[in-house]
Scaffold this motif. Structure first.
Motif, PDB file in Angstrom:
ATOM      1  N   VAL A 168      11.427  29.229  74.524  1.00 32.23           N
ATOM      2  CA  VAL A 168      10.180  28.470  74.472  1.00 32.23           C
ATOM      3  C   VAL A 168      10.442  27.036  74.909  1.00 32.23           C
ATOM      4  N   ARG A 169       9.844  26.674  76.019  1.00 32.93           N
ATOM      5  CA  ARG A 169       9.984  25.345  76.589  1.00 32.93           C
ATOM      6  C   ARG A 169       8.707  25.053  77.373  1.00 32.93           C
ATOM      7  N   GLY A 170       8.582  23.841  77.914  1.00 37.91           N
ATOM      8  CA  GLY A 170       7.442  23.525  78.750  1.00 37.91           C
ATOM      9  C   GLY A 170       6.498  22.522  78.122  1.00 37.91           C
ATOM     10  N   ASP A 171       5.412  22.251  78.835  1.00 40.06           N
ATOM     11  CA  ASP A 171       4.456  21.249  78.380  1.00 40.06           C
ATOM     12  C   ASP A 171       3.432  21.845  77.412  1.00 40.06           C
ATOM     13  N   LYS A 172       2.572  20.976  76.877  1.00 43.53           N
ATOM     14  CA  LYS A 172       1.595  21.411  75.874  1.00 43.53           C
ATOM     15  C   LYS A 172       0.621  22.437  76.423  1.00 43.53           C
ATOM     16  N   ALA A 173       0.233  22.283  77.684  1.00 42.12           N
ATOM     17  CA  ALA A 173      -0.726  23.225  78.273  1.00 42.12           C
ATOM     18  C   ALA A 173      -0.152  24.630  78.318  1.00 42.12           C
ATOM     19  N   ALA A 174       1.113  24.749  78.694  1.00 42.34           N
ATOM     20  CA  ALA A 174       1.746  26.065  78.759  1.00 42.34           C
ATOM     21  C   ALA A 174       1.936  26.654  77.367  1.00 42.34           C
ATOM     22  N   LEU A 175       2.375  25.825  76.416  1.00 45.13           N
ATOM     23  CA  LEU A 175       2.605  26.321  75.061  1.00 45.13           C
ATOM     24  C   LEU A 175       1.309  26.765  74.400  1.00 45.13           C
ATOM     25  N   ALA A 176       0.206  26.140  74.783  1.00 44.74           N
ATOM     26  CA  ALA A 176      -1.103  26.528  74.237  1.00 44.74           C
ATOM     27  C   ALA A 176      -1.753  27.638  75.041  1.00 44.74           C
ATOM     28  N   ALA A 177      -1.093  28.102  76.104  1.00 41.65           N
ATOM     29  CA  ALA A 177      -1.588  29.190  76.950  1.00 41.65           C
ATOM     30  C   ALA A 177      -2.947  28.886  77.563  1.00 41.65           C
ATOM     31  N   THR A 178      -3.120  27.648  78.016  1.00 41.97           N
ATOM     32  CA  THR A 178      -4.415  27.248  78.583  1.00 41.97           C
ATOM     33  C   THR A 178      -4.548  27.594  80.065  1.00 41.97           C
ATOM     34  N   HIS A 179      -3.437  27.903  80.731  1.00 44.79           N
ATOM     35  CA  HIS A 179      -3.520  28.244  82.152  1.00 44.79           C
ATOM     36  C   HIS A 179      -4.096  29.638  82.374  1.00 44.79           C
ATOM     37  N   ARG A 220       5.889  26.984  90.782  1.00 41.28           N
ATOM     38  CA  ARG A 220       4.711  27.702  90.284  1.00 41.28           C
ATOM     39  C   ARG A 220       4.667  27.782  88.762  1.00 41.28           C
ATOM     40  N   SER A 221       5.783  27.513  88.093  1.00 43.93           N
ATOM     41  CA  SER A 221       5.784  27.559  86.627  1.00 43.93           C
ATOM     42  C   SER A 221       4.899  26.484  86.023  1.00 43.93           C
ATOM     43  N   ALA A 222       4.591  25.432  86.788  1.00 42.23           N
ATOM     44  CA  ALA A 222       3.755  24.347  86.274  1.00 42.23           C
ATOM     45  C   ALA A 222       2.327  24.809  86.021  1.00 42.23           C
ATOM     46  N   ALA A 223       1.921  25.924  86.621  1.00 40.77           N
ATOM     47  CA  ALA A 223       0.559  26.422  86.436  1.00 40.77           C
ATOM     48  C   ALA A 223       0.545  27.752  85.689  1.00 40.77           C
ATOM     49  N   ALA A 224       1.624  28.048  84.949  1.00 47.35           N
ATOM     50  CA  ALA A 224       1.734  29.318  84.237  1.00 47.35           C
ATOM     51  C   ALA A 224       1.949  29.092  82.746  1.00 47.35           C
ATOM     52  N   ASP A 225       1.569  30.092  81.949  1.00 48.29           N
ATOM     53  CA  ASP A 225       1.818  30.063  80.508  1.00 48.29           C
ATOM     54  C   ASP A 225       3.138  30.740  80.154  1.00 48.29           C
ATOM     55  N   LEU A 226       3.650  31.533  81.084  1.00 44.77           N
ATOM     56  CA  LEU A 226       4.906  32.252  80.863  1.00 44.77           C
ATOM     57  C   LEU A 226       5.424  32.697  82.214  1.00 44.77           C
ATOM     58  N   VAL A 227       6.727  32.523  82.450  1.00 42.91           N
ATOM     59  CA  VAL A 227       7.344  33.054  83.660  1.00 42.91           C
ATOM     60  C   VAL A 227       8.331  34.137  83.235  1.00 42.91           C
ATOM     61  N   ILE A 228       8.308  35.256  83.951  1.00 45.08           N
ATOM     62  CA  ILE A 228       9.089  36.438  83.576  1.00 45.08           C
ATOM     63  C   ILE A 228      10.027  36.804  84.722  1.00 45.08           C
ATOM     64  N   ILE A 229      11.285  37.032  84.375  1.00 39.71           N
ATOM     65  CA  ILE A 229      12.275  37.451  85.357  1.00 39.71           C
ATOM     66  C   ILE A 229      13.138  38.562  84.764  1.00 39.71           C
ATOM     67  N   GLY A 230      13.679  39.381  85.632  1.00 42.45           N
ATOM     68  CA  GLY A 230      14.566  40.439  85.196  1.00 42.45           C
ATOM     69  C   GLY A 230      16.015  39.981  85.207  1.00 42.45           C
ATOM     70  N   ALA A 231      16.854  40.679  84.446  1.00 43.05           N
ATOM     71  CA  ALA A 231      18.300  40.403  84.432  1.00 43.05           C
ATOM     72  C   ALA A 231      19.019  41.726  84.266  1.00 43.05           C
ATOM     73  N   ALA A 249      12.116  25.112  83.884  1.00 43.38           N
ATOM     74  CA  ALA A 249      10.741  25.601  84.001  1.00 43.38           C
ATOM     75  C   ALA A 249       9.776  24.768  83.157  1.00 43.38           C
ATOM     76  N   ASP A 250       8.532  24.694  83.614  1.00 46.23           N
ATOM     77  CA  ASP A 250       7.485  23.947  82.898  1.00 46.23           C
ATOM     78  C   ASP A 250       6.713  24.808  81.910  1.00 46.23           C
ATOM     79  N   CYS A 251       7.221  26.013  81.619  1.00 46.46           N
ATOM     80  CA  CYS A 251       6.568  26.894  80.668  1.00 46.46           C
ATOM     81  C   CYS A 251       7.635  27.779  80.030  1.00 46.46           C
ATOM     82  N   PRO A 252       7.301  28.529  78.972  1.00 48.72           N
ATOM     83  CA  PRO A 252       8.273  29.436  78.382  1.00 48.72           C
ATOM     84  C   PRO A 252       8.799  30.446  79.408  1.00 48.72           C
ATOM     85  N   VAL A 253      10.040  30.875  79.227  1.00 46.16           N
ATOM     86  CA  VAL A 253      10.703  31.775  80.158  1.00 46.16           C
ATOM     87  C   VAL A 253      11.115  33.054  79.435  1.00 46.16           C
TER      88      VAL A 253
END
Length: 292
Positions: free
Chosen positions: A138-149, A248-259, A281-285
């Motif tokens: 969990v990281r990023g700005d307030k907008a991402a943490l609040a899931a406003t995007h 693109r993470s700046a306009a997302a509430d969550l970014v998802i990647i595989g490992a 990233a500017d949002c949770p990963v």
């Protein structure tokens, strides 16, 4: 019974947004929340005598941390079932073990006692690199943490290594009722276009873009059929994947990647893209493992 969402708590400022995020996520999924604090001192409790009516300060601190986190979770959403646990182990090892019986692990971006200059704490990095269940840092700005995007970003890898990440992304978008942006980055290798005529360069670029689009079709085909209600926006973008996804993470509430997880391999199993997102990233990963 649905497996719980497990969040590591350590009393640090970074763990507070992680608790809030995990409460909201547990409510969306309809699963219980398990708050875990690792306290290594408990391992020696039976062999280290102490006298007096009061508990050792370390134990009192551990109980205070989980009690405060549980109170915070209850205030945020009293309908989410919350359980707490104090585990006698190193934080990373404790969370990795808890992940064997979790729908996902949630950690903050830095832990208590981490060096101020660190972009991601050692515990979060170790857990994201080694867990066999999805891990959300969990990281990023307030907008991402609040899931406003109202938007989730999925970095699409190869079909053979990103199936679990794709399924996770579609379930997440469905639970949130939001748009799922799926991006496949592509590049034309320098050796192919070095000193080539412009017409040849354009043909090579078109080839790589079409190949990226075909791979994107293959990655999304089954999940789109299983989740027809999810709004999907797909894009193939020229450039390094880490730079494309970070932007693109700046306009997302969550970014998802595989490992990819290799059996019997205990070292870090994260690539450049994962490292870049976990640190910047500017949002949770969310790092979703694909078993090899």
């Amino acid at each position: 019974m649905e497996l719980p969402l497990v969040v590591g708590v350590d009393g640090s400022d970074a763990s507070l947004p992680a608790v809030d995020w995990a409460v909201d996520e547990a409510a969306r999924r309809g699963v219980p929340l398990r708050l875990v604090h690792a306290a290594l001192w408990e391992r020696y409790e039976d062999t280290t005598p102490w006298t007096g009516a009061e508990q050792p300060s370390e134990r009192a601190l551990a109980e205070h941390i989980v009690a405060s986190a549980a109170e915070r979770a209850a205030q945020r959403n009293p309908e989410v079932k919350v359980f707490t646990s104090i585990v006698a182990d190193e934080a990373a090892d404790a969370l990795l073990r808890e992940g064997n019986n979790a729908s996902a692990l949630v950690t903050g971006s830095r832990g208590r006692g981490e060096l101020k200059g660190l972009l991601l704490g050692s515990v979060g990095l170790a857990v994201a690199a080694r867990a066999h269940c999805p891990v959300i840092v969990v990281r990023g700005d307030k907008a991402a943490l609040a899931a406003t995007h109202e938007r989730i970003l999925l970095g699409a890898g190869d079909p053979a290594t990103s199936g679990e990440a794709v399924r996770f992304a579609f379930r997440e978008a469905e639970a949130r009722g939001c748009t799922l942006d799926v991006v496949r980055a592509w590049r034309c290798p320098a050796y192919e276009i070095s000193e080539s005529p412009q017409a040849v360069v354009e043909e090579l670029e078109r080839h790589h873009e079409e190949r990226a689009s075909a791979l994107l079709d293959a990655v999304l085909h089954d999940a789109m059929a299983e989740h027809p209600g999810v709004r999907v926006r797909r894009a193939t973008v020229e450039g390094p994947a880490r730079k494309v996804l970070l932007s693109r993470s700046a306009a997302a509430d969550l970014v998802i990647i595989g490992a990819r997880r290799r059996q019997g391999h205990f070292g870090l199993q994260l690539g450049l893209v994962s490292h870049a997102l976990l640190h910047h990233a500017d949002c949770p990963v969310a790092v979703v493992p694909q078993q090899a």
